[in-house]
Design an enzyme around this catalytic site. Structure first.
Site, PDB file in Angstrom:
ATOM      1  N   SER A 120      13.383  48.362   9.890  1.00  0.00           N
ATOM      2  CA  SER A 120      13.165  49.757  10.468  1.00  0.00           C
ATOM      3  C   SER A 120      11.430  49.541  11.074  1.00  0.00           C
ATOM      4  O   SER A 120      11.450  48.819  11.991  1.00  0.00           O
ATOM      5  CB  SER A 120      13.220  50.785   9.329  1.00  0.00           C
ATOM      6  OG  SER A 120      12.973  51.921  10.129  1.00  0.00           O
ATOM      7  N   HIS A 124      16.350  50.281  13.368  1.00  0.00           N
ATOM      8  CA  HIS A 124      16.440  51.701  13.526  1.00  0.00           C
ATOM      9  C   HIS A 124      16.010  52.043  14.904  1.00  0.00           C
ATOM     10  O   HIS A 124      14.642  52.091  14.951  1.00  0.00           O
ATOM     11  CB  HIS A 124      15.703  52.486  12.488  1.00  0.00           C
ATOM     12  CG  HIS A 124      16.511  52.519  11.183  1.00  0.00           C
ATOM     13  ND1 HIS A 124      15.876  52.647   9.824  1.00  0.00           N
ATOM     14  CD2 HIS A 124      17.954  51.945  10.805  1.00  0.00           C
ATOM     15  CE1 HIS A 124      16.676  52.536   8.869  1.00  0.00           C
ATOM     16  NE2 HIS A 124      17.714  52.179   9.525  1.00  0.00           N
ATOM     17  N   ASP A 148      17.163  52.733   3.644  1.00  0.00           N
ATOM     18  CA  ASP A 148      18.568  52.325   4.091  1.00  0.00           C
ATOM     19  C   ASP A 148      18.599  50.853   3.967  1.00  0.00           C
ATOM     20  O   ASP A 148      17.690  50.207   3.978  1.00  0.00           O
ATOM     21  CB  ASP A 148      18.480  52.755   5.747  1.00  0.00           C
ATOM     22  CG  ASP A 148      19.849  52.590   6.491  1.00  0.00           C
ATOM     23  OD1 ASP A 148      20.738  52.514   5.507  1.00  0.00           O
ATOM     24  OD2 ASP A 148      19.893  52.010   7.632  1.00  0.00           O
TER      25      ASP A 148
END
Length: 337
Positions: free
Chosen positions: A12, A39, A130
Site C-alpha cells: 500500500s 492499493h 489489509d
C-alpha cells in the site's frame, strides 16, 4: 520446478518504491509467477511500466480469464480485485474489502486455496492491516508467510499487523527479500519458527458523559452502504462483513468510520453556512416589508454561523486514532530471515 510456484505480494503506502526495489533484483529467468496488489483504488496505474523499467522479469496488468504463466509479473488493475480461479486470473468489481479495491486479502485467499503449500505470501509497506487475514490463510494451507521487517518499511503498520497476527516464516528487510524469494522458489530454504499471536482485549462498557449514559447502538453499520455488519473472529483478527459483501478488519473499519464521520460533520458545517446565508437573505427581504421583521432572521443567521464555527473547530481538533498504532502491537517479537 521450484517448491513454491506462485508469489502473491501486497503493498500500500510506499509500495511503488518497495516493489521497484524488490523486482529490480529478481533474475531474468525467474521460475515462478508473481501476483501483485497495490492499493491504487480507481486511479490510473503506471506500476507495470515502472516494474518493467526496474528489472528483467516482464510485468503487465492482468486481464480477465488470463492463464497464469511462469516468469511473469501480474499487477491488479485499478478498481478491480484480482483473484486466482482454476489456474486463471479473474478481475472482479465485487465490493471493496478493507476500504480498498483492489484489495490484498481476496488475492491471498484465492492463492491459498489454489496453490496451498506451493504459495508464498508477502506483505510490504502500507497503512492498517489489509493482507493479514489472507496471509494467515496462506499459512494455514501450508504456504510460506513473509513480511517486510516493519522497522525497514516506510509505513510499518501493514507488515506489523501481519507480524502480530500470523505465525510468520520470515521477517526480513526489503534488501534481503529478492534473494530469499529466489532461494524459496529454488527449494533451497527451509521454514523458520512461528511468531506468537496476541490475545484480544475485552470490550469497553457503554460510555457516560456528564452523567448521561449513551446507549450502545443495536448494530454497527457499513460505512460504504449503511447495511448492518456481522462480526466474526479469525484467529486474533476481528472482521466485519455486511450482507452486500463489503468486508473490513477492525482497524480498517475504524478508519472508514472516521472518514465517514468527518465527511458528515464537514457537510453539516456547509449546511450551517448555507443556512446563515439564507437567513440573511430572508432578513433583507423581510426588512423591505417591515423593519422589525428582520430581527428573527438575523438572529437565526448569527446562530447558524456560531454553530458552524464550533463544529468546524470540533472536526479539526486532534482525534484519538488507536487504529493507526494498534496494528503494530507485537513488534517486539522478531523473526530474522
Amino acid at each position: 520446478m521450484a517448491r513454491s510456484t506462485v508469489i502473491a505480494i501486497g503493498a500500500s503506502a510506499g509500495g511503488v518504491d518497495a516493489l521497484h526495489d524488490l523486482v529490480a533484483k529478481l533474475p531474468e529467468a525467474f521460475p515462478a509467477s508473481v501476483l501483485i496488489v497495490l492499493h491504487v483504488g480507481a486511479h490510473r496505474s503506471e506500476l507495470p511500466a515502472i516494474l518493467n523499467a526496474a528489472g528483467p522479469v516482464p510485468a503487465k496488468h492482468a486481464t480477465n480469464y488470463e492463464q497464469i504463466s511462469t516468469g511473469q509479473i501480474y499487477v491488479a488493475p485499478p478498481d478491480h480485485h484480482m483473484i486466482v480461479s482454476h489456474g486463471k486470473l479473474r478481475l472482479l468489481r465485487t465490493p471493496k474489502e478493507n476500504w480498498a479495491r483492489p484489495a490484498i486479502d481476496p488475492l491471498f485467499r484465492s492463492v491459498a486455496e489454489a496453490y496451498g503449500p506451493n504459495a508464498i505470501g508477502v506483505i510490504l509497506t502500507g497503512y492498517l492491516n489489509d493482507g493479514s487475514l489472507g496471509l494467515g490463510e496462506i499459512k494455514r494451507r501450508g504456504g510460506i508467510a513473509i513480511v517486510q521487517d516493519p522497522d525497514d518499511a516506510a509505513y510499518p503498520e501493514m507488515p506489523g499487523s501481519a507480524a502480530a497476527h500470523v505465525a510468520l516464516d520470515y521477517r526480513v528487510a526489503l534488501s534481503r527479500m529478492p534473494r530469499l524469494l529466489v532461494e524459496l522458489v529454488n527449494g533451497k530454504e527451509g521454514k523458520e519458527a512461528a511468531m506468537p499471536n496476541k490475545s484480544s482485549q475485552p470490550e469497553a462498557d457503554s460510555p457516560t458523559i456528564d452523567g448521561e449514559k449513551f446507549d450502545r447502538p443495536l448494530a454497527l453499520t457499513c460505512p460504504e452502504c449503511g447495511g448492518a455488519l456481522h462480526k466474526s473472529e479469525n484467529g486474533t483478527i476481528v472482521k466485519f462483513d455486511c450482507h452486500i459483501g463489503h468486508s473490513y478488519t477492525g482497524e480498517v473499519l475504524a478508519s472508514a468510520q472516521f472518514d465517514e464521520m468527518e465527511r458528515v460533520m464537514r457537510a453539516a458545517v456547509r449546511i450551517l453556512n448555507e443556512r446563515a446565508e439564507f437567513c440573511l437573505e430572508m432578513a433583507e427581504q423581510a426588512r423591505l416589508q417591515e423593519p422589525d421583521a428582520a430581527g428573527p432572521w438575523e438572529a437565526a443567521s448569527k446562530q447558524a454561523l456560531d454553530r458552524a464555527y464550533k463544529l468546524r473547530v470540533l472536526v479539526e481538533q486532534d482525534w484519538l486514532m488507536p487504529e493507526t498504532f494498534g496494528a503494530m502491537s507485537g513488534r517486539s517479537s522478531r523473526i530474522n530471515g
